[in-house]
Structures are given as structure tokens and as C-alpha cells.
Design a protein around this motif. Structure first.
Motif, short mmCIF file in Angstrom:
data_model
loop_
_atom_site.label_atom_id
_atom_site.label_comp_id
_atom_site.label_asym_id
_atom_site.label_seq_id
_atom_site.Cartn_x
_atom_site.Cartn_y
_atom_site.Cartn_z
N LEU A 80 0.84 -1.20 0.00
CA LEU A 80 0.00 0.00 0.00
C LEU A 80 0.88 1.26 0.00
O LEU A 80 2.04 1.19 0.39
CB LEU A 80 -0.91 0.02 1.24
CG LEU A 80 -1.94 -1.10 1.33
CD1 LEU A 80 -2.68 -1.00 2.66
CD2 LEU A 80 -2.93 -1.01 0.17
N PRO A 81 0.31 2.39 -0.41
CA PRO A 81 1.09 3.63 -0.36
C PRO A 81 1.41 4.02 1.09
O PRO A 81 0.65 3.71 2.01
CB PRO A 81 0.18 4.68 -1.00
CG PRO A 81 -0.94 3.93 -1.64
CD PRO A 81 -1.00 2.58 -1.00
N ALA A 82 2.51 4.73 1.26
CA ALA A 82 2.90 5.21 2.59
C ALA A 82 1.92 6.27 3.07
O ALA A 82 1.36 7.02 2.28
CB ALA A 82 4.31 5.76 2.54
N ARG A 83 1.70 6.31 4.39
CA ARG A 83 0.82 7.31 5.00
C ARG A 83 1.67 8.25 5.84
O ARG A 83 2.44 7.83 6.70
CB ARG A 83 -0.23 6.63 5.89
CG ARG A 83 -1.21 7.62 6.53
CD ARG A 83 -2.27 6.93 7.37
NE ARG A 83 -1.82 6.47 8.65
CZ ARG A 83 -1.81 7.20 9.77
NH1 ARG A 83 -2.20 8.44 9.75
NH2 ARG A 83 -1.40 6.67 10.91
N PHE A 84 1.53 9.55 5.57
CA PHE A 84 2.26 10.58 6.29
C PHE A 84 1.73 10.66 7.72
O PHE A 84 0.53 10.77 7.94
CB PHE A 84 2.09 11.92 5.57
CG PHE A 84 2.77 13.07 6.22
CD1 PHE A 84 4.15 13.18 6.20
CD2 PHE A 84 2.03 14.07 6.83
CE1 PHE A 84 4.78 14.27 6.79
CE2 PHE A 84 2.64 15.15 7.42
CZ PHE A 84 4.03 15.25 7.41
N ILE A 85 2.63 10.62 8.70
CA ILE A 85 2.23 10.73 10.10
C ILE A 85 2.37 12.16 10.59
O ILE A 85 1.50 12.69 11.26
CB ILE A 85 3.08 9.79 10.99
CG1 ILE A 85 2.87 8.34 10.59
CG2 ILE A 85 2.76 9.99 12.45
CD1 ILE A 85 3.84 7.37 11.26
N GLY A 86 3.49 12.79 10.28
CA GLY A 86 3.74 14.15 10.73
C GLY A 86 5.18 14.53 10.51
O GLY A 86 5.98 13.71 10.04
N ARG A 87 5.51 15.77 10.86
CA ARG A 87 6.90 16.20 10.72
C ARG A 87 7.28 17.09 11.88
O ARG A 87 6.42 17.67 12.54
CB ARG A 87 7.13 16.89 9.38
CG ARG A 87 6.46 18.20 9.22
CD ARG A 87 6.69 18.74 7.83
NE ARG A 87 6.53 20.18 7.87
CZ ARG A 87 6.93 20.99 6.95
NH1 ARG A 87 7.53 20.52 5.88
NH2 ARG A 87 6.75 22.28 7.06
N ASP A 88 8.59 17.18 12.12
CA ASP A 88 9.10 17.92 13.27
C ASP A 88 10.48 18.47 12.96
O ASP A 88 11.25 17.84 12.22
CB ASP A 88 9.17 16.98 14.48
CG ASP A 88 9.57 17.68 15.76
OD1 ASP A 88 9.15 18.85 15.96
OD2 ASP A 88 10.29 17.07 16.58
#
Length: 138
Positions: A80-88
């Protein structure tokens, strides 16, 4: 030797020294960026069930870094495509976000900084149960 050939030698030596200095300067600028990447695997902490993570539960995910710049966190299930969680932006040598697993299944967490990805971390996600900050998964 004539004075003319000696001045040409000095000029060549000066040009070679200047060229070597310029190359060294460029390498110093490029080298840190080339090595800038997450310095380890993503750590999702230890879930209360100590084996699996629960859907709907919240977990702090961190990664050690060796450079400045935004760090993106991703979750991917094979096929499946990757799912963005967040960035910091890292604080010191760590970057972190909060991860909430949405679906049951085995997944991988990884971080990307300056175009370089960390090694993936396998996480097992099962149905989560709980409220008020306490969450269990079975």
C-alpha cells in the motif's frame, strides 16, 4: 633557467593551490549534507501490551538525527502507499511526533530527513481498547 619559465611555474603552483583550496571548500560544504540522515530507527515506545500497538491509541514516535532540517515520519503497510504521520524540527538530536495507528495489521515506521530514509521499524497493530490516556491492544 630563465625568469620567464620560473614565473610560469609559480603561476601554475598558485593556480593548483587555489584549485585545491576551492575543491576542499566545496567538499566541506557538501559532506555534511551527504551524511545528514536519521541516525537510527524510529522508536514508537513500548506499548502497554508490550507486544502490539492499538488502533486509536496515541504513541510518541522519535528518531535520533545528526543534522538540522525537517524530519518527516511515515507509516507503510507492504503493498500500500505510505501514510504521512507528521513532521518535526529536531530539538537537540531528536525529532518526534504523535502517531495514532488507524488500521489493524503489520506496518513499518520510518523517518526521512534531507531526502534520506531511516531503516524501517516493524510494528504490529491490533484493535485498541481504552480511554483517558490508557490504551490496550490484543
Amino acid at each position: 633557467m630563465s625568469g620567464d619559465s620560473m614565473s610560469r611555474r609559480r603561476m601554475r603552483r598558485g593556480l593548483v593551490a587555489a584549485l585545491m583550496s576551492a575543491i576542499a571548500g566545496v567538499l566541506m560544504l557538501v559532506a555534511p549534507g551527504a551524511q545528514a540522515a536519521p541516525a537510527g530507527r524510529v522508536d514508537a515506545g513500548v506499548p502497554l501490551s508490550s507486544v502490539v500497538y492499538g488502533t486509536g491509541c496515541t504513541y510518541p514516535v522519535t528518531v535520533a538525527v545528526n543534522s538540522s532540517g525537517w524530519v518527516e515520519f511515515w507509516e507503510v503497510k507492504p503493498g500500500l502507499p505510505a501514510r504521512f504521520i507528521g513532521r518535526d524540527l529536531p530539538s537537540g538530536a531528536l525529532a518526534s511526533v504523535t502517531w495514532v495507528p488507524r488500521r489493524i495489521g503489520d506496518k513499518y515506521l520510518y523517518a526521512v530527513q534531507n531526502g534520506k530514509a531511516s531503516q524501517p521499524t516493524l510494528v504490529k497493530v491490533r484493535q485498541g481498547y481504552g480511554s483517558n490516556g490508557t490504551c490496550f491492544a490484543f
